[in-house]
Design a protein around this motif. Structure first.
Motif, PDB file in Angstrom:
ATOM      1  N   ARG A  79       1.129  -1.140   0.188  1.00 41.10           N
ATOM      2  CA  ARG A  79       0.238  -0.386  -0.136  1.00 41.10           C
ATOM      3  C   ARG A  79       1.101   1.401   0.142  1.00 41.10           C
ATOM      4  NH1 ARG A  79      -3.244   1.069  -2.172  1.00 41.10           N
ATOM      5  NH2 ARG A  79      -4.567   2.585  -0.901  1.00 41.10           N
ATOM      6  N   ARG A  80       2.094   1.278   0.373  1.00 43.98           N
ATOM      7  CA  ARG A  80       2.754   2.256   0.502  1.00 43.98           C
ATOM      8  C   ARG A  80       3.421   2.734  -0.441  1.00 43.98           C
ATOM      9  NH1 ARG A  80       5.640   1.644   7.026  1.00 43.98           N
ATOM     10  NH2 ARG A  80       4.206   3.082   8.130  1.00 43.98           N
ATOM     11  N   LEU A  81       3.505   1.338  -1.409  1.00 46.43           N
ATOM     12  CA  LEU A  81       4.081   1.378  -2.880  1.00 46.43           C
ATOM     13  C   LEU A  81       3.685   2.335  -3.607  1.00 46.43           C
ATOM     14  CD1 LEU A  81       5.894  -1.642  -3.445  1.00 46.43           C
ATOM     15  CD2 LEU A  81       7.108   0.864  -3.496  1.00 46.43           C
ATOM     16  N   ASP A  82       2.117   1.900  -3.426  1.00 45.35           N
ATOM     17  CA  ASP A  82       0.932   2.577  -3.735  1.00 45.35           C
ATOM     18  C   ASP A  82       0.721   4.102  -3.885  1.00 45.35           C
ATOM     19  OD1 ASP A  82      -1.866   2.077  -5.541  1.00 45.35           O
ATOM     20  OD2 ASP A  82      -2.832   2.916  -4.195  1.00 45.35           O
ATOM     21  N   PHE A  83       0.165   4.164  -2.355  1.00 45.54           N
ATOM     22  CA  PHE A  83       0.703   5.879  -2.328  1.00 45.54           C
ATOM     23  C   PHE A  83       1.940   6.127  -3.492  1.00 45.54           C
ATOM     24  CE2 PHE A  83      -2.484   4.773   0.912  1.00 45.54           C
ATOM     25  CZ  PHE A  83      -2.672   5.793   1.368  1.00 45.54           C
ATOM     26  N   ALA A  84       2.863   5.878  -3.241  1.00 45.36           N
ATOM     27  CA  ALA A  84       4.339   6.519  -3.095  1.00 45.36           C
ATOM     28  C   ALA A  84       4.230   6.580  -4.917  1.00 45.36           C
ATOM     29  CB  ALA A  84       5.314   5.876  -3.249  1.00 45.36           C
ATOM     30  N   ALA A  85       3.401   5.563  -5.629  1.00 43.76           N
ATOM     31  CA  ALA A  85       3.592   5.446  -6.933  1.00 43.76           C
ATOM     32  C   ALA A  85       2.814   7.346  -7.923  1.00 43.76           C
ATOM     33  CB  ALA A  85       2.478   5.003  -7.307  1.00 43.76           C
ATOM     34  N   ASN A  86       0.722   7.258  -6.671  1.00 41.54           N
ATOM     35  CA  ASN A  86       0.510   7.989  -6.835  1.00 41.54           C
ATOM     36  C   ASN A  86       1.313   9.541  -6.795  1.00 41.54           C
ATOM     37  OD1 ASN A  86      -2.426   9.362  -7.514  1.00 41.54           O
ATOM     38  ND2 ASN A  86      -2.393   9.313  -4.863  1.00 41.54           N
ATOM     39  N   GLU A  87       2.133   9.390  -5.794  1.00 39.64           N
ATOM     40  CA  GLU A  87       2.603  11.142  -5.338  1.00 39.64           C
ATOM     41  C   GLU A  87       2.862  11.299  -6.572  1.00 39.64           C
ATOM     42  OE1 GLU A  87       3.894  12.626  -2.069  1.00 39.64           O
ATOM     43  OE2 GLU A  87       3.003  11.948  -0.609  1.00 39.64           O
ATOM     44  N   SER A 106      16.208   4.540   1.712  1.00 40.78           N
ATOM     45  CA  SER A 106      16.670   5.228   1.261  1.00 40.78           C
ATOM     46  C   SER A 106      16.346   5.071  -0.421  1.00 40.78           C
ATOM     47  CB  SER A 106      17.994   4.566   0.680  1.00 40.78           C
ATOM     48  OG  SER A 106      18.156   3.428   0.583  1.00 40.78           O
ATOM     49  N   HIS A 107      16.969   6.233  -1.335  1.00 45.07           N
ATOM     50  CA  HIS A 107      16.438   6.137  -2.329  1.00 45.07           C
ATOM     51  C   HIS A 107      16.544   4.690  -3.302  1.00 45.07           C
ATOM     52  CE1 HIS A 107      16.250   7.295  -6.894  1.00 45.07           C
ATOM     53  NE2 HIS A 107      16.319   7.896  -6.078  1.00 45.07           N
ATOM     54  N   GLU A 108      18.127   3.355  -3.038  1.00 46.20           N
ATOM     55  CA  GLU A 108      18.344   2.627  -3.461  1.00 46.20           C
ATOM     56  C   GLU A 108      17.197   1.583  -2.973  1.00 46.20           C
ATOM     57  OE1 GLU A 108      20.381   4.842  -2.198  1.00 46.20           O
ATOM     58  OE2 GLU A 108      21.667   4.851  -3.776  1.00 46.20           O
ATOM     59  N   THR A 109      16.594   1.233  -1.900  1.00 50.14           N
ATOM     60  CA  THR A 109      16.041   0.683  -1.019  1.00 50.14           C
ATOM     61  C   THR A 109      14.202   0.844  -1.810  1.00 50.14           C
ATOM     62  OG1 THR A 109      17.577   0.526   0.820  1.00 50.14           O
ATOM     63  CG2 THR A 109      15.172  -0.556   0.952  1.00 50.14           C
ATOM     64  N   PHE A 110      14.284   1.989  -1.928  1.00 53.08           N
ATOM     65  CA  PHE A 110      12.886   2.023  -2.780  1.00 53.08           C
ATOM     66  C   PHE A 110      12.925   2.271  -4.348  1.00 53.08           C
ATOM     67  CE2 PHE A 110      10.287   5.444  -4.792  1.00 53.08           C
ATOM     68  CZ  PHE A 110       8.627   5.280  -4.412  1.00 53.08           C
ATOM     69  N   THR A 111      13.848   1.899  -4.462  1.00 50.60           N
ATOM     70  CA  THR A 111      14.002   1.990  -6.391  1.00 50.60           C
ATOM     71  C   THR A 111      13.891   0.142  -6.566  1.00 50.60           C
ATOM     72  OG1 THR A 111      14.858   3.506  -6.977  1.00 50.60           O
ATOM     73  CG2 THR A 111      15.426   2.010  -8.148  1.00 50.60           C
TER      74      THR A 111
END
Length: 317
Positions: A79-87, A106-111
């Protein structure tokens, strides 16, 4: 003949999905889903969600997976990935700021997480300029009653002394990207005849499937398949065998309906679902903190009439 000789393998409770219906458990799980949505930018601990649902952490994480189909911490990450994708599409915030806001360190973990889910990097996703929802919010259906279909919901109540179990373990991590690996572990246990290697079992016709070594913070546990022994063994260094003790407890014991080999796993699923959907809410009992377990014996080898027992630890509500 023991359970290891049965062609089909049991689908343990941690993999079960409960059907729809106006259900006590469903309502509680939906309450936690709503809580997750309202606290998406906050740290959400398993113990917090268990408190919202009104269960122990041990039983909450299992009930959530039974109801929703995935582990609760995996659901939160999705769900956090979905919220992030929306942003990424709706705002001009820096990717790093979005990553940190939704709990990625981190940027790397998120990517890595984002690319695993969406097959492209966050930067590429932003450039395409279109929001695609991969992980929608779960809204549990409350439209029809769960059907037990011949499942007997009058359990046998009994007290059992501690049970010493010797067998084989697999670690179940709730955030494991590969998902739950208990069914694969049962397949290996059956295929390799691991039950035959357990020394000095009390009864070779009785096997246990039980979650042990539970971590209340993460929801991780180990799943033990084994047999009862009379005393603690001396295990050589490097042995795959594992020994655990199930504490003495009071149990409600449910027996699955006699079915064919083909329908056996589904019947186990439906029985677990009916226990929490229908019996527990009006029983006057609550689930105790002692591990529940599944018992497989010679009944598993009866053609077209396979059965097993589910032991649910209970105490007065």
């Amino acid at each position: 003949m023991t359970a290891k000789n049965v062609k089909s393998f049991p689908l343990p409770s941690s993999m079960i999905q409960i059907g729809g219906g106006v259900m006590y458990v469903i309502d509680r799980m939906q309450k936690t889903i709503n809580y997750i949505e309202e606290h998406m930018l906050s740290d959400i601990a398993l113990t917090d969600l268990a408190e919202v649902a009104g269960y122990s952490a041990y039983h909450f994480h299992r009930l959530f997976q039974m109801t929703v189909g995935i582990a609760v911490m995996t659901y939160i990450k999705n769900r956090r990935l979905d919220f992030a994708a929306n942003e990424l599409i709706r705002t001009n915030r820096k990717i790093l700021d979005i990553a940190l806001a939704y709990g990625f360190g981190s940027h790397e973990t998120f990517t890595r997480a984002f690319k695993r889910a969406y097959q492209i990097t966050p930067g590429e996703y932003r450039k395409q300029g279109r929001y695609v929802q991969v992980f929608p919010r779960v809204d549990l259906e409350i439209s029809s009653l769960h059907s037990t279909g011949g499942i007997q919901m009058t359990p046998t109540m009994l007290n059992k002394q501690e049970i010493k179990v010797l067998g084989y373990l697999v670690r179940i991590e709730q955030n494991d990207e590969q998902g739950n690996n208990i069914p694969a572990f049962w397949q290996r246990y059956i295929r390799e005849g691991l039950g035959h290697t357990i020394p000095n079992p009390i009864n070779t016709d009785v096997e246990y499937g039980v979650c042990v070594d539970y971590n209340s913070e993460t929801g991780d546990c180990s799943y033990l398949i084994g047999m009862e022994v009379a005393e603690a063994p001396t295990l050589p260094e490097g042995s795959e065998l594992a020994y655990r003790v199930i504490p003495a407890a009071s149990y409600a014991v449910f027996t699955t309906a006699p079915v064919s080999d083909e329908n056996f796993p589904e019947t186990i699923q439906r029985t677990w679902g009916a226990i929490f959907d229908e019996w527990l809410p009006t029983s006057g009992y609550k689930v105790a903190t002692t591990p529940d377990f599944e018992l497989y014996d010679e009944r598993c080898a009866i053609p077209d009439a396979k059965q097993m027992d589910i032991y649910l630890p209970i105490e007065k509500a």
